[in-house]
Design an enzyme around this catalytic site. Sequence first.
Site, PDB file in Angstrom:
ATOM      1  N   LYS A 141       0.835  -1.210   0.000  1.00 29.09           N
ATOM      2  CA  LYS A 141       0.000   0.000   0.000  1.00 29.09           C
ATOM      3  C   LYS A 141       0.866   1.255   0.000  1.00 29.09           C
ATOM      4  CE  LYS A 141      -4.179  -1.844   2.181  1.00 29.09           C
ATOM      5  NZ  LYS A 141      -5.043  -1.826   3.381  1.00 29.09           N
ATOM      6  N   SER A 187      -0.823   1.073   5.763  1.00 30.45           N
ATOM      7  CA  SER A 187      -1.136   0.264   6.939  1.00 30.45           C
ATOM      8  C   SER A 187      -2.224  -0.734   6.588  1.00 30.45           C
ATOM      9  CB  SER A 187      -1.595   1.175   8.085  1.00 30.45           C
ATOM     10  OG  SER A 187      -1.810   0.415   9.259  1.00 30.45           O
ATOM     11  N   ASP A 188      -2.211  -1.863   7.281  1.00 34.10           N
ATOM     12  CA  ASP A 188      -3.258  -2.854   7.078  1.00 34.10           C
ATOM     13  C   ASP A 188      -3.528  -3.568   8.400  1.00 34.10           C
ATOM     14  OD1 ASP A 188      -4.817  -4.049   4.678  1.00 34.10           O
ATOM     15  OD2 ASP A 188      -4.299  -5.776   5.914  1.00 34.10           O
ATOM     16  N   THR A 189      -4.784  -3.934   8.592  1.00 36.76           N
ATOM     17  CA  THR A 189      -5.198  -4.618   9.814  1.00 36.76           C
ATOM     18  C   THR A 189      -5.962  -5.880   9.446  1.00 36.76           C
ATOM     19  OG1 THR A 189      -5.386  -2.510  11.002  1.00 36.76           O
ATOM     20  CG2 THR A 189      -6.549  -4.397  11.946  1.00 36.76           C
TER      21      THR A 189
END
Length: 199
Positions: free
Chosen positions: A61, A80-82
């Site tokens: 990303k 960011s990734d969750t």
Amino acid sequence: MMKLVLASGSPRRKELLSQLGFLKTDKDTPFEFDILAADIDESHQQGESAEEFVQRLAQEKALAGLALYGNDKQAIVLGSDTIVVQGETILGKPTDAANAAEILASLSGKRHQVMTAVALTDGTKTISRLVITQVQFCELTEADILAYIATGEPMDKAGAYGIQGLGGNFVEAIDGSYSAVVGLPLVETRALLCEMQVL
């Protein structure tokens, strides 16, 4: 002058990143950042662990955001990734209401992990952090689940809940970073921004 760019359309990440502004050492220039949504393929690759998966997505990303923003500009891009993980299963965003009900029923009364990765890149250097938080859900009745789904909140969230919203009613305890569960780990993000000399 390097420009900070948030490669995310998430209002939660925007709000969290904004909170770091008061830590800026150079008070003469305001803490500002541009926002763009970087669209990447978020498919899980065979043999990839959950930790590897979420870190790869955050880095991709950030790099996609840099490409979109324009490599000719001086930019540092944050991606960011969750993800929500229960046992060996990665629980993504629900596909429909029935799937949301299945996910929430599987979380009921159990402990799961929320993994959030954050990455910063300037095109030459990419740095990242992974934060893993344990989350304990209370027991949910079918009525609880259906009432929550009726609000619409679970539908665009990994694991079918948002801790900062109505879904927080189901969170009995957390062990780790609250802000990481929301979508951006503040302590780790601050450390990355300091390392890249943004703060």
